[in-house]
Design a protein around this motif. Structure first.
Motif, mmCIF file in Angstrom:
data_model
loop_
_atom_site.group_PDB
_atom_site.id
_atom_site.type_symbol
_atom_site.label_atom_id
_atom_site.label_comp_id
_atom_site.label_asym_id
_atom_site.label_seq_id
_atom_site.Cartn_x
_atom_site.Cartn_y
_atom_site.Cartn_z
ATOM 1 N N GLN A 31 0.733 -1.528 -0.020
ATOM 2 C CA GLN A 31 -0.136 0.321 0.052
ATOM 3 C C GLN A 31 0.877 1.175 -0.245
ATOM 4 N N PRO A 32 0.989 1.733 -0.803
ATOM 5 C CA PRO A 32 1.017 3.535 -0.723
ATOM 6 C C PRO A 32 1.164 4.183 0.517
ATOM 7 N N VAL A 33 2.129 4.844 1.122
ATOM 8 C CA VAL A 33 2.440 5.345 2.052
ATOM 9 C C VAL A 33 2.419 6.391 1.425
ATOM 10 N N GLN A 34 1.270 8.003 2.489
ATOM 11 C CA GLN A 34 0.830 8.976 2.162
ATOM 12 C C GLN A 34 1.809 9.604 3.798
ATOM 13 N N PRO A 35 2.886 10.297 4.132
ATOM 14 C CA PRO A 35 2.548 10.379 5.344
ATOM 15 C C PRO A 35 2.621 12.222 5.382
ATOM 16 N N ARG A 36 2.206 12.374 6.302
ATOM 17 C CA ARG A 36 2.213 14.031 7.222
ATOM 18 C C ARG A 36 2.983 14.726 7.867
ATOM 19 N N LEU A 37 3.786 15.309 6.508
ATOM 20 C CA LEU A 37 5.124 15.792 7.836
ATOM 21 C C LEU A 37 4.894 17.441 8.367
ATOM 22 N N GLU A 38 5.218 17.784 9.569
ATOM 23 C CA GLU A 38 5.500 17.978 10.424
ATOM 24 C C GLU A 38 6.978 19.002 10.577
ATOM 25 N N HIS A 39 7.230 19.575 11.298
ATOM 26 C CA HIS A 39 8.495 20.322 12.147
ATOM 27 C C HIS A 39 8.243 19.717 13.419
ATOM 28 N N ALA B 185 4.270 9.017 13.581
ATOM 29 C CA ALA B 185 3.306 8.103 13.935
ATOM 30 C C ALA B 185 3.788 7.343 12.978
ATOM 31 N N LEU B 186 3.593 7.070 12.112
ATOM 32 C CA LEU B 186 5.815 6.454 11.043
ATOM 33 C C LEU B 186 6.720 6.687 11.801
ATOM 34 N N MET B 187 7.446 7.353 12.183
ATOM 35 C CA MET B 187 9.532 7.381 13.167
ATOM 36 C C MET B 187 8.442 6.733 13.859
ATOM 37 N N GLU B 188 7.349 6.856 14.786
ATOM 38 C CA GLU B 188 7.495 6.107 16.083
ATOM 39 C C GLU B 188 7.118 3.823 15.885
ATOM 40 N N GLN B 189 6.406 4.105 14.510
ATOM 41 C CA GLN B 189 6.404 2.768 14.345
ATOM 42 C C GLN B 189 7.708 2.299 13.578
ATOM 43 N N VAL B 190 8.362 3.116 12.782
ATOM 44 C CA VAL B 190 9.651 1.964 12.418
ATOM 45 C C VAL B 190 10.873 1.891 13.954
ATOM 46 N N LEU B 191 10.361 3.347 14.616
ATOM 47 C CA LEU B 191 11.495 3.380 16.100
ATOM 48 C C LEU B 191 11.247 1.860 16.590
ATOM 49 N N ILE B 192 9.974 1.063 16.468
ATOM 50 C CA ILE B 192 8.965 0.434 17.388
ATOM 51 C C ILE B 192 9.852 -1.077 17.334
#
Length: 435
Positions: free
Chosen positions: A283-291, A331-338
């Protein structure tokens, strides 16, 4: 016209004066000679005035001065204004094209450099500074090629007089990159210039690799699901229409058949759920990038794993700055780190000395990189070449999609995940951010 009249009068007076002097000295001869001399002076003054006026016109053209007034020469004044307007328009168009090219070069992800014939760097776009380390960039600005990577580039530059296309092995921290190299030589105002473009093949290959795995996963899950789901449904239907025991089949055969159909149904449902989890890869991922502060995200993930770390007696070491602001999807970054933290914890099962180290610091190009290292048995060279392939796993209970999914989730955030081999036992996974 005035100059023509003066020249004609001077020629006529000079001829008449010569004739009079040939006839003998006389007052008329002297008068004609003086008049011819006066015409010569007038011609000289006219030429000086014309030279001065020409110099003023050229100076006005060079300085784009529109205030110059040519008295009594309305036609020349109009021509001067027309030329000035054309030159101004040409300059504006040239400046617009130059500005457009500069903007275009600044937006390119390909490093573009211009060298003089002696190897001196004349200009480069921002992508060059992102590709090179700070020391490499400084060396190029100083006309030096001390770095091993730059020495390769300098050798090819010195041998190229027309054009060149090839590849460079470019040593990056933790891995070896491949750069596509192109050199075009041209002459600008008689001076030889060498235009160089450098582009990372490694990143492009990683992107294509992830896309290929996603496409493969999409096809496989679709085809397998189309077969497994009807089989499980059919097994359930057969159980429902199965006659009661001791009517068609005896009790023992009936129990065996019912158990077989139940097993088919149960395993079919498990496979359907297993396949559903794989759809995350396709599934293509559409990130919601924030500072976002990456350090805060890391602390949140470590808090979630605090119980597991304490239960297994793992010593945690961190080397983190106070803050690191990046454009991320939290959310995506937390998923990767976990996922990476859990892999590190699992890798230290059965190890006596258990240490987990997290280090976040700028690399040689002043871009953030996060290292997650464990003191487990490590990963062999053969296995390290396959760990990012979907469905490949060394765990008995693993699905094999964790690392490949993590790499895909990081790529949409303009970051890369790589395994960094080391001399000490254990494993280290590095996240490199392009910001």
């Amino acid at each position: 016209m005035r100059l023509v009249l003066l020249l004609g009068g001077y020629t006529l007076l000079l001829m008449l004066a010569c004739l009079q002097w040939l006839a003998g000295p006389s007052a008329l001869a002297v008068m004609l000679s003086l008049t011819a001399l006066l015409c010569a002076v007038l011609i000289w003054r006219h030429n000086r005035r014309q030279q001065h006026q020409t110099a003023l016109v050229l100076k006005a053209l060079a300085n784009q001065d529109t205030s110059l007034t040519l008295r009594g020469q309305s036609a020349l004044q109009a021509l001067l204004a027309q030329v000035q307007q054309q030159l101004s328009s040409s300059r504006q168009q040239a400046e617009a094209r130059a500005q457009y090219l500069q903007t275009l070069l600044s937006q390119l992800d390909i490093a573009v450099l211009e060298f003089a014939d002696n190897g001196q760097l004349l200009q480069a776009n921002p992508a060059t500074q992102r590709l090179l380390s700070a020391s490499q960039w400084q060396q190029l600005q100083q006309g030096r090629f001390d770095d091993t990577n730059l020495q390769q580039l300098a050798a090819i530059l010195s041998q190229t007089s027309t054009h060149y296309q090839g590849q460079l092995q470019w040593q990056q921290p933790g891995y070896t990159d491949r750069l596509a190299l192109s050199i075009v030589c041209t002459r600008i105002q008689g001076q030889l210039r060498k235009l160089v473009t450098l582009q990372s093949i490694h990143q492009a290959l990683l992107q294509q690799e992830v896309q290929a795995y996603q496409q493969m996963t999409r096809v496989l899950t679709h085809e397998i699901a189309n077969s497994v789901t009807p089989m499980a449904s059919l097994a359930q239907s057969c159980r429902q229409i199965l006659p009661a025991a001791d009517t068609v089949l005896n009790h023992s055969d009936h129990a065996d058949l019912d158990e077989a159909l139940s097993t088919i149904n149960r395993r079919g449902q498990h496979l359907a759920g297993f396949i559903q989890s794989f759809k995350q890869l396709s599934q293509p991922v559409q990130p919601r990038l924030e500072h976002t502060d990456l350090v805060a995200i890391i602390h949140n993930c470590l808090a979630l794993q605090r119980g597991a770390l304490a239960q297994q007696g793992i010593q945690l070491h961190t080397n983190l700055p106070a803050q690191a602001m990046l454009w991320l999807d939290e959310a995506l970054m937390e998923q990767v780190l976990i996922n990476l933290l859990q892999n590190a914890i699992d890798a230290m099962t059965g190890v006596t000395q258990k240490q987990l180290t997290l280090s976040l610091q700028p690399d040689t190009q002043q871009r953030w990189q996060l290292d997650i290292a464990d003191s487990g048995p490590g990963i062999s060279a053969a296995v390290s070449q396959q760990i990012f392939i979907p469905f490949f796993t060394t765990k008995q209970t693993g699905s094999g999609i964790g690392l490949s999914l993590s790499r895909a989730l990081l790529q949409v955030q303009d970051a890369q995940l790589n395994y960094v081999p080391g001399e000490a036992p254990g494993s280290c996974f590095r996240i490199s951010f392009a910001q």
